[in-house]
Design a protein around this motif. Structure first.
Motif, PDB file in Angstrom:
ATOM      1  N   LEU A 178       7.818   1.836  -1.196  1.00 13.78           N
ATOM      2  CA  LEU A 178       7.513   3.056  -0.994  1.00 13.78           C
ATOM      3  C   LEU A 178       8.733   3.955  -1.430  1.00 13.78           C
ATOM      4  CD1 LEU A 178       5.438   5.028   0.367  1.00 13.78           C
ATOM      5  CD2 LEU A 178       6.953   5.161   2.411  1.00 13.78           C
ATOM      6  N   PRO A 179       8.462   4.529  -2.817  1.00 10.17           N
ATOM      7  CA  PRO A 179       9.621   5.535  -3.383  1.00 10.17           C
ATOM      8  C   PRO A 179       9.769   6.691  -2.659  1.00 10.17           C
ATOM      9  CG  PRO A 179       7.405   5.699  -4.742  1.00 10.17           C
ATOM     10  CD  PRO A 179       7.336   4.754  -3.436  1.00 10.17           C
ATOM     11  N   GLN A 180      10.951   7.202  -3.047  1.00 14.56           N
ATOM     12  CA  GLN A 180      11.201   8.745  -2.773  1.00 14.56           C
ATOM     13  C   GLN A 180      10.397   9.633  -3.219  1.00 14.56           C
ATOM     14  OE1 GLN A 180      12.995   9.217  -0.038  1.00 14.56           O
ATOM     15  NE2 GLN A 180      14.542   7.785   0.297  1.00 14.56           N
ATOM     16  N   PRO A 181      10.190  10.728  -2.679  1.00 14.94           N
ATOM     17  CA  PRO A 181      10.682  11.287  -1.519  1.00 14.94           C
ATOM     18  C   PRO A 181       9.607  10.852  -0.254  1.00 14.94           C
ATOM     19  CG  PRO A 181       9.285  12.991  -2.630  1.00 14.94           C
ATOM     20  CD  PRO A 181       9.462  11.725  -3.650  1.00 14.94           C
ATOM     21  N   ALA A 182       8.706   9.943  -0.546  1.00 12.22           N
ATOM     22  CA  ALA A 182       7.726   9.653   0.463  1.00 12.22           C
ATOM     23  C   ALA A 182       8.202   9.016   1.518  1.00 12.22           C
ATOM     24  CB  ALA A 182       6.565   8.692  -0.048  1.00 12.22           C
ATOM     25  N   LEU A 183       9.207   8.145   1.122  1.00  9.85           N
ATOM     26  CA  LEU A 183       9.999   7.314   2.171  1.00  9.85           C
ATOM     27  C   LEU A 183      10.829   8.207   3.087  1.00  9.85           C
ATOM     28  CD1 LEU A 183      10.759   4.581   3.375  1.00  9.85           C
ATOM     29  CD2 LEU A 183      12.622   4.565   1.529  1.00  9.85           C
ATOM     30  N   LEU A 209       0.403  12.538   5.149  1.00  9.26           N
ATOM     31  CA  LEU A 209       0.298  12.500   3.840  1.00  9.26           C
ATOM     32  C   LEU A 209       1.609  12.858   2.952  1.00  9.26           C
ATOM     33  CD1 LEU A 209      -1.725  12.212   1.458  1.00  9.26           C
ATOM     34  CD2 LEU A 209      -2.008  14.737   1.579  1.00  9.26           C
ATOM     35  N   ALA A 210       2.270  11.789   2.484  1.00 16.92           N
ATOM     36  CA  ALA A 210       3.595  11.934   1.883  1.00 16.92           C
ATOM     37  C   ALA A 210       3.647  11.769   0.539  1.00 16.92           C
ATOM     38  CB  ALA A 210       4.631  10.928   2.544  1.00 16.92           C
ATOM     39  N   GLY A 211       4.840  12.508  -0.237  1.00 10.79           N
ATOM     40  CA  GLY A 211       4.887  12.584  -1.604  1.00 10.79           C
ATOM     41  C   GLY A 211       4.118  13.623  -2.287  1.00 10.79           C
ATOM     42  N   GLU A 212       3.678  14.470  -1.539  1.00 11.92           N
ATOM     43  CA  GLU A 212       3.075  15.643  -2.291  1.00 11.92           C
ATOM     44  C   GLU A 212       3.529  16.509  -3.146  1.00 11.92           C
ATOM     45  OE1 GLU A 212      -0.808  17.382   0.095  1.00 11.92           O
ATOM     46  OE2 GLU A 212       0.939  17.255   1.475  1.00 11.92           O
ATOM     47  N   SER A 213       4.996  16.549  -2.650  1.00  6.97           N
ATOM     48  CA  SER A 213       5.763  17.549  -3.372  1.00  6.97           C
ATOM     49  C   SER A 213       5.895  17.156  -4.903  1.00  6.97           C
ATOM     50  CB  SER A 213       7.318  17.826  -2.971  1.00  6.97           C
ATOM     51  OG  SER A 213       7.737  16.500  -2.645  1.00  6.97           O
ATOM     52  N   VAL A 214       5.938  15.738  -5.391  1.00  7.80           N
ATOM     53  CA  VAL A 214       6.196  15.117  -6.664  1.00  7.80           C
ATOM     54  C   VAL A 214       4.634  14.736  -7.217  1.00  7.80           C
ATOM     55  CG1 VAL A 214       8.281  14.738  -6.166  1.00  7.80           C
ATOM     56  CG2 VAL A 214       6.510  13.082  -5.701  1.00  7.80           C
ATOM     57  N   GLY A 215       3.546  15.308  -6.677  1.00  9.97           N
ATOM     58  CA  GLY A 215       2.445  14.980  -7.063  1.00  9.97           C
ATOM     59  C   GLY A 215       1.925  13.524  -7.056  1.00  9.97           C
ATOM     60  N   GLU A 216       2.566  12.863  -6.148  1.00  9.63           N
ATOM     61  CA  GLU A 216       2.269  11.560  -5.754  1.00  9.63           C
ATOM     62  C   GLU A 216       1.762  11.274  -4.359  1.00  9.63           C
ATOM     63  OE1 GLU A 216       5.279   8.932  -7.170  1.00  9.63           O
ATOM     64  OE2 GLU A 216       5.137   9.450  -9.032  1.00  9.63           O
ATOM     65  N   PRO A 217       0.863  11.947  -4.006  1.00  9.23           N
ATOM     66  CA  PRO A 217       0.428  12.009  -2.207  1.00  9.23           C
ATOM     67  C   PRO A 217      -0.020  10.461  -2.058  1.00  9.23           C
ATOM     68  CG  PRO A 217      -1.349  13.054  -3.606  1.00  9.23           C
ATOM     69  CD  PRO A 217      -0.254  13.016  -4.611  1.00  9.23           C
ATOM     70  N   GLN A 218       0.621  10.023  -0.793  1.00  5.53           N
ATOM     71  CA  GLN A 218       0.122   8.608  -0.476  1.00  5.53           C
ATOM     72  C   GLN A 218       0.025   8.886   1.207  1.00  5.53           C
ATOM     73  OE1 GLN A 218       2.592   5.031  -1.396  1.00  5.53           O
ATOM     74  NE2 GLN A 218       3.758   6.698  -2.744  1.00  5.53           N
ATOM     75  N   ARG A 219      -1.222   8.467   1.693  1.00  9.47           N
ATOM     76  CA  ARG A 219      -1.740   8.322   2.988  1.00  9.47           C
ATOM     77  C   ARG A 219      -1.118   7.432   3.689  1.00  9.47           C
ATOM     78  NH1 ARG A 219      -3.375  12.664   5.800  1.00  9.47           N
ATOM     79  NH2 ARG A 219      -4.886  13.116   4.284  1.00  9.47           N
ATOM     80  N   ILE A 255       2.591   2.215   8.087  1.00  8.05           N
ATOM     81  CA  ILE A 255       1.726   1.496   7.217  1.00  8.05           C
ATOM     82  C   ILE A 255       1.190   2.307   6.155  1.00  8.05           C
ATOM     83  CG2 ILE A 255      -0.334   0.099   7.266  1.00  8.05           C
ATOM     84  CD1 ILE A 255       0.175  -0.350  10.109  1.00  8.05           C
ATOM     85  N   GLY A 256       1.221   1.813   4.801  1.00  4.73           N
ATOM     86  CA  GLY A 256       0.571   2.640   3.829  1.00  4.73           C
ATOM     87  C   GLY A 256      -0.889   2.539   3.944  1.00  4.73           C
ATOM     88  N   ASP A 257      -1.474   3.256   3.120  1.00  3.05           N
ATOM     89  CA  ASP A 257      -3.044   3.193   2.991  1.00  3.05           C
ATOM     90  C   ASP A 257      -3.539   1.890   2.404  1.00  3.05           C
ATOM     91  OD1 ASP A 257      -5.549   4.282   3.447  1.00  3.05           O
ATOM     92  OD2 ASP A 257      -5.648   5.393   1.638  1.00  3.05           O
ATOM     93  N   ARG A 297      -1.409  -9.088   4.055  1.00  3.69           N
ATOM     94  CA  ARG A 297      -2.790  -9.237   4.286  1.00  3.69           C
ATOM     95  C   ARG A 297      -3.571  -7.678   4.100  1.00  3.69           C
ATOM     96  NH1 ARG A 297      -4.747 -14.240   5.479  1.00  3.69           N
ATOM     97  NH2 ARG A 297      -2.934 -15.351   6.091  1.00  3.69           N
ATOM     98  N   LEU A 298      -2.916  -6.850   4.156  1.00  3.50           N
ATOM     99  CA  LEU A 298      -3.310  -5.669   3.834  1.00  3.50           C
ATOM    100  C   LEU A 298      -3.059  -4.964   2.630  1.00  3.50           C
ATOM    101  CD1 LEU A 298      -2.213  -3.260   7.187  1.00  3.50           C
ATOM    102  CD2 LEU A 298      -4.329  -4.547   6.863  1.00  3.50           C
ATOM    103  N   GLY A 299      -2.006  -5.713   1.647  1.00  2.00           N
ATOM    104  CA  GLY A 299      -1.824  -5.229   0.471  1.00  2.00           C
ATOM    105  C   GLY A 299      -1.392  -3.798   0.130  1.00  2.00           C
ATOM    106  N   THR A 300      -0.312  -3.689   1.148  1.00  6.08           N
ATOM    107  CA  THR A 300       0.229  -2.299   1.101  1.00  6.08           C
ATOM    108  C   THR A 300       1.672  -2.271   1.740  1.00  6.08           C
ATOM    109  OG1 THR A 300      -0.127  -0.173   2.019  1.00  6.08           O
ATOM    110  CG2 THR A 300      -0.665  -1.556   3.518  1.00  6.08           C
ATOM    111  N   TRP A 301       2.280  -1.354   1.574  1.00  3.02           N
ATOM    112  CA  TRP A 301       3.829  -1.213   2.204  1.00  3.02           C
ATOM    113  C   TRP A 301       3.608  -1.017   3.619  1.00  3.02           C
ATOM    114  CZ3 TRP A 301       6.214   2.437   5.109  1.00  3.02           C
ATOM    115  CH2 TRP A 301       7.615   2.719   4.990  1.00  3.02           C
ATOM    116  N   VAL A 302       4.702  -1.895   4.444  1.00  5.18           N
ATOM    117  CA  VAL A 302       4.799  -1.634   5.823  1.00  5.18           C
ATOM    118  C   VAL A 302       6.277  -1.453   6.039  1.00  5.18           C
ATOM    119  CG1 VAL A 302       4.470  -3.028   7.865  1.00  5.18           C
ATOM    120  CG2 VAL A 302       2.689  -3.081   6.104  1.00  5.18           C
ATOM    121  N   GLY A 303       6.690  -0.625   6.906  1.00  4.21           N
ATOM    122  CA  GLY A 303       8.061  -0.705   7.477  1.00  4.21           C
ATOM    123  C   GLY A 303       8.330  -0.119   8.571  1.00  4.21           C
ATOM    124  N   LEU A 304       9.426  -0.309   9.229  1.00  7.06           N
ATOM    125  CA  LEU A 304       9.890  -0.317  10.680  1.00  7.06           C
ATOM    126  C   LEU A 304      10.879   0.681  10.686  1.00  7.06           C
ATOM    127  CD1 LEU A 304       9.491  -1.089  13.564  1.00  7.06           C
ATOM    128  CD2 LEU A 304      11.130  -2.721  13.322  1.00  7.06           C
TER     129      LEU A 304
END
Length: 520
Positions: free
Chosen positions: A197-202, A224-234, A252-254, A174-181
């Motif tokens: 959700l790829p590493q290292p964000a996961l 804000l994850a994944g900044e270290s590899v230039g792929e930031p995800q909120r 929940i992903g952005d 429904r949200l069109g994004t990654w969801v994890g528990l």
């Protein structure tokens, strides 16, 4: 869908003409959402406007003589104030005050990147305002309908056999994004889509979730994850369960769907997930009571009953030889510790059994499997005692050994959180007798020697210890201490006088050695 500047330009009944070239505008200028349409001919309407509004004007505030030196400056300052306020676009109504839009205003809007469109005389401003209001109402209704439909679908998903996984998958779709528990043990329990959700964000998400779980308080935060590899995800993280008894963290992903309607859907999932985890918790507690009963059966020697029930519930018990490990009281972390052990039981396919044992947790594990004990000690900061290897029929003996090792682990503090029984049994019976309750007696026994050393700078305690370690041999003691044997004899004689006891006999030496062990 929420109206945008482009939405207004595309409506043929309005016949609005864009005056600022699209190529000179910021990339998102024409697709920015429009929150309202307002008309004003004030020289400075900015204080009365909000971000995302469209301003409509007939231009009475602009001098009809554009040749005046200050005309361009006035227009530029006027547009700058609108830009600073976050106005989405400016509409100029022609043939009311003047025939066309001032060139100075067009230039200012082009320079500052504010969309400017011309409103024909036949189109009243109220028509634009009404259209924006209608589109906003349609969008609000559509979002409410979307939220209702999504909540119904999620409710149906919760009724499936694996309702929690189905619920998260429906939310992700429904949200069109990654969801994890992340579960209460700090491990990624399930996600949708898998690997979305790829590493290292996961890894960053799991690490932050563990931090939230350790704090034990209900909380939500943005990461804000994944900044270290230039792929930031909120991402948004929200704890599940009540404070002090957290059941996990929902991540929940952005998503563009996370407006008010989207957040309502997320809140319903949080409630359903919390309920599902709480039901699992109650089931785990029932299993825990059953495990405690099986442990008592094992300690009583009723292996047939314990094996039969364990096989039906979790798989076969570990085959001998086995070891027993006992942890200290986990306190409020008991549920989280139990969930971790449930995972380890599944991983080992019956080669691990655990149960609550009074205020402790008891583990029956294979001889070579010490990783679980080390993990519990480090993860929950608990002392752990481990028995020697025994057959399953001798579990009561192993339990007693583990209890003695646990007591020593508690005394050792943070320097030795995991203590094996064979480590202390190698020290002999006297080491076992010199427990913490004998320390006060030992301190009093050795006090005359300690006080003499402190007052005169002598080394009677060290000399007596070395002498006893060398079986009362003066030559070996002197050689080890680097002094003459007569010096050793003199020190031992002085120690006898201070202690008021004869150290030539075995019992006196054994008692003094036990005192030294107790204060070591």
């Amino acid at each position: 869908m929420q109206p945008t500047v482009q939405t207004l330009l595309d409506r043929p009944e309005l016949a609005l003409g864009l005056l600022t070239p699209a190529t000179t505008l910021p990339a998102e200028a024409l697709v920015a959402p429009v929150m309202w349409a307002h008309s004003s001919d004030l020289a400075d309407p900015a204080p009365f406007l909000d971000e995302g509004q469209v301003l409509l004007t007939t231009g009475t505030q602009f001098d009809l003589d554009e040749a005046r030196a200050d005309a361009a400056g006035f227009a530029l300052a006027y547009v700058q104030r609108l830009r600073d306020r976050g106005v989405a676009a400016l509409g100029f109504g022609t043939e009311v005050i003047r025939d066309g839009t001032p060139a100075t205003l067009v230039d200012a809007c082009t320079e500052l990147g504010l969309p400017l469109f011309e409103v024909p005389f036949r189109v009243p401003f109220i028509a634009i305002a009404r259209l924006v209001a209608d589109l906003l109402a349609e969008d609000a209704y559509a979002r409410e309908a979307w939220a209702l439909q999504a909540q119904r679908a999620i409710s149906r998903a919760a009724l499936r056999p694996d309702g929690l996984s189905a619920t998260l998958a429906e939310l992700s779709q429904r949200l069109g994004t990654w969801v994890g528990l992340v579960d209460a043990t700090g491990n990624l329990d399930r996600e949708s889509p898998s690997g979305g959700l790829p590493q290292p964000a996961l890894g960053e998400v799991v690490g932050e979730a563990r931090s939230m779980l350790r704090r034990g308080q209900r909380a939500g935060r943005s990461l804000l994850a994944g900044e270290s590899v230039g792929e930031p995800q909120r991402l948004t993280l929200q704890t599940l369960g009540s404070g002090g008894a957290l059941r996990g963290v929902l991540a929940i992903g952005d998503s563009a769907q996370l407006d008010q309607a989207g957040r309502e859907v997320v809140n319903s999932v949080i409630a359903l997930a919390g309920l599902a985890l709480e039901q699992n918790r109650n089931l785990d507690r029932a299993r825990g009571h059953l495990r405690s009963g099986l442990l008592r059966s094992l300690l009583a020697g009723d292996l047939a009953l314990a094996r039969g029930i364990a096989t039906e519930m979790w798989g076969p018990l570990p085959d001998g030889p086995v070891r027993v490990a006992l942890t200290g009281d986990p306190g409020h972390a008991l549920d989280r510790l139990s969930e971790l052990l449930e995972l380890r039981v599944d991983e080992r396919d019956g080669r691990l059994f655990f149960a609550r044992d009074a205020d402790r947790v008891a583990l029956v594990l294979e001889v070579a499997d010490s990783a679980v004990a080390d993990e519990l000690a480090s993860e929950f900061d608990l002392p752990v005692g481990i028995s020697d290897a025994v057959d399953l029929e001798q579990l009561e003996v192993a339990h007693e050994q583990a209890l003695r090792a646990l007591e020593r682990a508690r005394e050792s503090g943070s320097t030795a959180r995991v203590v094996a029984f064979d480590e202390i049994s190698r020290q002999g019976v006297l080491a076992f007798l010199a427990r913490t309750d004998a320390r006060a007696v030992a301190v009093a026994t050795l006090a005359p020697l300690v006080q003499h050393d402190e007052a005169s700078g002598s080394s009677l305690v060290a000399t007596v210890r070395t002498w006893l370690e060398n079986g009362g041999q003066f030559d070996a003691t002197a050689q080890q201490l680097g002094v003459h044997r007569h010096t050793v004899r003199s020190r031992i004689a002085l120690a006898e006088r201070l202690l008021e006891r004869d150290l030539s006999g075995f019992h006196a030496r054994a008692d003094l050695w036990a005192a030294l062990l107790a204060v070591q």
